[in-house]
Design a protein around this motif. Sequence first.
Motif, PDB file in Angstrom:
ATOM      1  N   VAL A   1       0.737  -1.289   0.150  1.00 26.54           N
ATOM      2  CA  VAL A   1      -0.053   0.037  -0.059  1.00 26.54           C
ATOM      3  C   VAL A   1       0.928   1.206   0.137  1.00 26.54           C
ATOM      4  O   VAL A   1       0.540   2.094  -0.752  1.00 26.54           O
ATOM      5  CB  VAL A   1      -1.078  -0.152   1.194  1.00 26.54           C
ATOM      6  N   PHE A   2       2.046   1.162   0.931  1.00 20.86           N
ATOM      7  CA  PHE A   2       2.894   2.295   0.803  1.00 20.86           C
ATOM      8  C   PHE A   2       3.624   2.292  -0.721  1.00 20.86           C
ATOM      9  O   PHE A   2       3.534   3.671  -1.137  1.00 20.86           O
ATOM     10  CB  PHE A   2       3.941   2.221   1.959  1.00 20.86           C
TER      11      PHE A   2
ATOM     12  N   ARG B   1      11.002   3.679  -4.999  1.00 15.78           N
ATOM     13  CA  ARG B   1      11.872   3.053  -5.851  1.00 15.78           C
ATOM     14  C   ARG B   1      13.220   2.538  -4.952  1.00 15.78           C
ATOM     15  O   ARG B   1      13.774   1.461  -5.265  1.00 15.78           O
ATOM     16  CB  ARG B   1      12.149   3.768  -7.046  1.00 15.78           C
ATOM     17  N   ASP B   2      13.795   3.667  -4.231  1.00 17.61           N
ATOM     18  CA  ASP B   2      15.077   3.585  -3.684  1.00 17.61           C
ATOM     19  C   ASP B   2      14.953   2.362  -2.673  1.00 17.61           C
ATOM     20  O   ASP B   2      15.618   1.694  -2.339  1.00 17.61           O
ATOM     21  CB  ASP B   2      15.487   4.937  -3.156  1.00 17.61           C
ATOM     22  N   PHE B   3      13.598   2.437  -1.902  1.00 14.80           N
ATOM     23  CA  PHE B   3      13.415   1.550  -0.841  1.00 14.80           C
ATOM     24  C   PHE B   3      13.344   0.219  -1.306  1.00 14.80           C
ATOM     25  O   PHE B   3      14.167  -0.908  -0.773  1.00 14.80           O
ATOM     26  CB  PHE B   3      12.349   1.844  -0.104  1.00 14.80           C
TER      27      PHE B   3
ATOM     28  N   ALA C   1       5.445   8.718  -2.629  1.00 16.28           N
ATOM     29  CA  ALA C   1       6.149   9.033  -3.790  1.00 16.28           C
ATOM     30  C   ALA C   1       7.176   7.943  -4.448  1.00 16.28           C
ATOM     31  O   ALA C   1       7.671   7.031  -3.772  1.00 16.28           O
ATOM     32  CB  ALA C   1       7.086  10.273  -3.202  1.00 16.28           C
ATOM     33  N   LYS C   2       7.054   8.157  -5.950  1.00 12.29           N
ATOM     34  CA  LYS C   2       7.704   6.894  -6.500  1.00 12.29           C
ATOM     35  C   LYS C   2       9.056   7.080  -6.324  1.00 12.29           C
ATOM     36  O   LYS C   2       9.792   5.881  -6.104  1.00 12.29           O
ATOM     37  CB  LYS C   2       7.239   7.090  -8.090  1.00 12.29           C
TER      38      LYS C   2
ATOM     39  N   LYS D   1       4.546  -3.316 -12.076  1.00 12.08           N
ATOM     40  CA  LYS D   1       3.707  -2.098 -12.110  1.00 12.08           C
ATOM     41  C   LYS D   1       2.040  -2.396 -12.266  1.00 12.08           C
ATOM     42  O   LYS D   1       1.457  -1.390 -11.739  1.00 12.08           O
ATOM     43  CB  LYS D   1       3.873  -1.248 -13.508  1.00 12.08           C
ATOM     44  N   GLU D   2       1.906  -3.373 -12.920  1.00  7.68           N
ATOM     45  CA  GLU D   2       0.374  -3.953 -12.916  1.00  7.68           C
ATOM     46  C   GLU D   2      -0.044  -4.153 -11.550  1.00  7.68           C
ATOM     47  O   GLU D   2      -1.361  -3.663 -11.300  1.00  7.68           O
ATOM     48  CB  GLU D   2       0.420  -5.000 -13.513  1.00  7.68           C
TER      49      GLU D   2
END
Length: 276
Positions: free
Chosen positions: A146-147, A157-159, A152-153, A181-182
Motif C-alpha cells: 500500500v505504501f 523505488r529507492d527502498f 512518492a515513486k 507496475k500492474e
Amino acid sequence: MKPDGRGVHSIEIGARLLFALVVEGEPMMLKDLARQAGIAPSQAHAYLVSFRKLGLIEQEAVAGRYRLGPFALDLAISRMGRFDIARMAHEQALKLASATAMTVIVLTWGSFGPTVIQVHESRDQFNINTRLGSVYSVTGTASGRVFAAFMAKGLIRDFIRNERKQENPSRRIGSPQFLSKETLSEIRCNGFATIASQPAPSLGALAAPVFDHVGQMRLAISLVGPGKWLGTSIGSPCVEALLMATHALSYQLGYDVQHSKPVVCQTSGRKVLKPV
C-alpha cells in the motif's frame, strides 16, 4: 459516536448549505446551493445572510456566487492544529478489530520503511510475529505494498532497490517479492492491497491507506487473520470493513471532503479514495 440529545433543527438546516459548498468544491449560485441543500432559495438566502455576517460565507461581487468564507478557514486550521492522529487511528482500529475479529495493525512510514505503531489483537489468539517498532517489507507485505502504491515513486523505488540488496532481510517482516507496475496499478484502482500467507504461513492480510488533508498518505491500516476466514476479494465483509475504517479516518483528517471526490475504478466498478 452518535450525538445524544435533541439538537437545534435550524442549525442542522443551515449546515446543509455549508456541506453543499464543501462537497461541490467551488462557488455556487443561490438556486443551485438551495437545491443541493434541499431547501427553498428564499430560505437559503436568509441563512446565507447570517453566515456572511459571521464570515462563514462570502459572496463574489460580480457573479454573485457563494463560497466558504475566512471564518470557515479559521475553523479548519484550528481543527488541523489539534489532530491527534494516533488517538484517532486507535479508535478506528479498535472498532475494526471488534467488527472483524481479526488483528488490526497500524503502520506509519519510518526511517526504515513501514513501521508498526499499534497492534490490536483479535479475540482469537493466533500468533503473528509483530510488535511495536517492527518494520515490514515494502514488497512482501500487504501494508508495504500500500505504501509502495500511494507514496512518492522516487522514495519507494529507492527502498525497493535497497530491500533487494539487503544482506539480512530477516530483520523485516515479510520476504521481499517482485512487485510489478500492474500490481501497483491494481492496488491504486481497488484502494487496498492483499497478500496471501504473509507475514506468516496460513495467515492472510489486507491493508488500505489513510490520507491527510493535503492528500498525503499518513498511515496504513492492516487486517491480519487466518486465510480461511479473511476474505480478500472485492466486496468481502473484511475488505468493506477495512475500507470503511480507513475512509472514515481519512475523512476525519480532512482528506475526503477537501481534496478528493471518489473515483470509480474502471476494472472493478467500485468507488475509491485517491489523491488528486
